[in-house]
Enzyme design. Structure first.
Site, PDB file in Angstrom:
ATOM      1  N   GLY A  39       2.369  -2.400   3.686  1.00 55.14           N
ATOM      2  CA  GLY A  39       2.051  -1.345   4.650  1.00 55.14           C
ATOM      3  C   GLY A  39       0.683  -1.624   5.228  1.00 55.14           C
ATOM      4  O   GLY A  39      -0.252  -1.988   4.508  1.00 55.14           O
ATOM      5  N   GLY A  41      -1.713   0.232   6.412  1.00 55.47           N
ATOM      6  CA  GLY A  41      -2.812   1.020   5.872  1.00 55.47           C
ATOM      7  C   GLY A  41      -3.236   0.545   4.498  1.00 55.47           C
ATOM      8  O   GLY A  41      -4.426   0.289   4.244  1.00 55.47           O
ATOM      9  N   ALA A 249       0.425  -9.862   6.524  1.00 53.12           N
ATOM     10  CA  ALA A 249      -0.846  -9.200   6.168  1.00 53.12           C
ATOM     11  C   ALA A 249      -2.093  -9.967   6.606  1.00 53.12           C
ATOM     12  O   ALA A 249      -3.206  -9.548   6.272  1.00 53.12           O
ATOM     13  CB  ALA A 249      -0.933  -8.898   4.671  1.00 53.12           C
ATOM     14  N   GLY A 251      -3.393 -10.202   9.643  1.00 57.24           N
ATOM     15  CA  GLY A 251      -4.169  -9.319  10.512  1.00 57.24           C
ATOM     16  C   GLY A 251      -4.817  -8.184   9.744  1.00 57.24           C
ATOM     17  O   GLY A 251      -5.972  -7.819  10.006  1.00 57.24           O
TER      18      GLY A 251
END
Length: 307
Positions: A39, A41, A249, A251
């Site tokens: 995810g 976040g 992941a 970025g």
């Protein structure tokens, strides 16, 4: 030290590895399946924590078997999870396919992330203070992100927005955003102009500055990243050459690492180089959060690049 408050998504990534991505209607054999907490976040929160940030995560998980793992993984990183809520139903799930070159495709089922609403932000907003930083993405409802931006601005909290997945951000919000970090696809969604090279990225960053975004970073994959602020300072940071296994992941690693460095007060050119190194290291390991390097590994890598 200022807090880094990440308001965003938590997903269980179900990852399949293949030789080549399937064509429409094609059935192919995978090399294996793995489950990784992810995810945008949560990934950014882990990246910031591993780079030394004091991190708080706010978001929602479901009532399924994935929720406990999603929360405990963050706690193991020293991340404050007091503001993670439980919503009826499934947690967020990402179905990820990674080919032999490390490129991925992702199908996202938002689950509990789609139920994290503006009212759920009240507890975290009360404890934010001037000087803190919030990181936001687009894997929770837009009205929640918009409320977080406006509230943070009113409290003197710095806002870093990563508009991913791509969405057309309303221009009236731009003055409230301190830093916008986005890739080529996301730039095109906002400006309606393609970004295929450094010159086009430079023009897009300048346009976003003119639209009252204070600082803009456009990541360009193998071509590095370009930074521009409203004072006209422009920096191009080249990428590092590594053997990529999985770009999942990358970025998020860049963003979380950069936020941690910025909070520590380092010059922006150093923050960019550090974050670029972090992203480069992440693509050499399969998975999402397990691929995110620690501060020690990043600094060691940078030192090796100076030889």
């Amino acid at each position: 030290m200022s807090k880094i408050v990440v308001i965003g998504s938590m997903n269980m990534d179900i990852v399949n590895h293949v030789e080549n991505h399937p064509q429409p209607g094609e059935t192919i054999k995978g090399w294996g399946t793995a489950y990784h907490p992810g995810g945008k976040g949560a990934n950014q929160a882990v990246a910031a924590a591993r780079s030394g940030g004091q991190v708080i995560m706010a978001g929602a998980v479901g009532t399924d078997t994935f929720s406990g793992k999603l929360v405990s993984t963050l706690q193991e990183e020293g991340i404050n999870t007091d503001f993670i809520l439980e919503k009826d139903g499934t947690s967020g799930i990402a179905f990820i396919t990674v080919d032999s070159s490390g490129e991925n495709t992702i199908i996202l089922s938002e689950g509990s992330n789609g139920k994290f609403m503006p009212d759920d932000l009240e507890p975290i907003c009360r404890m934010m203070e001037s000087g803190d930083v919030i990181l936001l993405q687009n894997e929770i409802p837009w009205q929640t992100t918009e409320y977080a931006i406006q509230t943070a601005y009113s409290k003197g909290v710095r806002v870093i927005l990563n508009p991913a997945p791509a969405v057309k951000v309303p221009k009236e919000l731009f003055p409230f955003v301190d830093m916008l970090i986005l890739n080529e696809t996301e730039v095109e969604a906002i400006t309606d102009k393609p970004v295929k090279d450094i010159d086009q990225a430079r023009n897009a960053a300048s346009q976003l500055n003119e639209w009252n975004i204070k600082e803009v970073i456009i990541t360009l994959g193998k071509n590095g990243a370009i930074y521009r602020n409203q004072n006209g300072l422009e920096l191009v940071t080249p990428s590092f050459s590594v053997n990529a296994k999985d770009t999942t992941a990358a970025g998020d690693t860049f963003i979380g690492a950069l936020a941690a460095e910025r909070v520590l007060g380092h010059p922006i050119q150093d923050c960019l180089r550090y974050a670029t190194a972090a992203a480069a290291l992440s693509v050499t390991v399969q998975g999402a959060q397990n691929s995110i390097p620690t501060r020690e590994k990043i600094l060691s890598f940078l030192k090796s690049m100076e030889k």
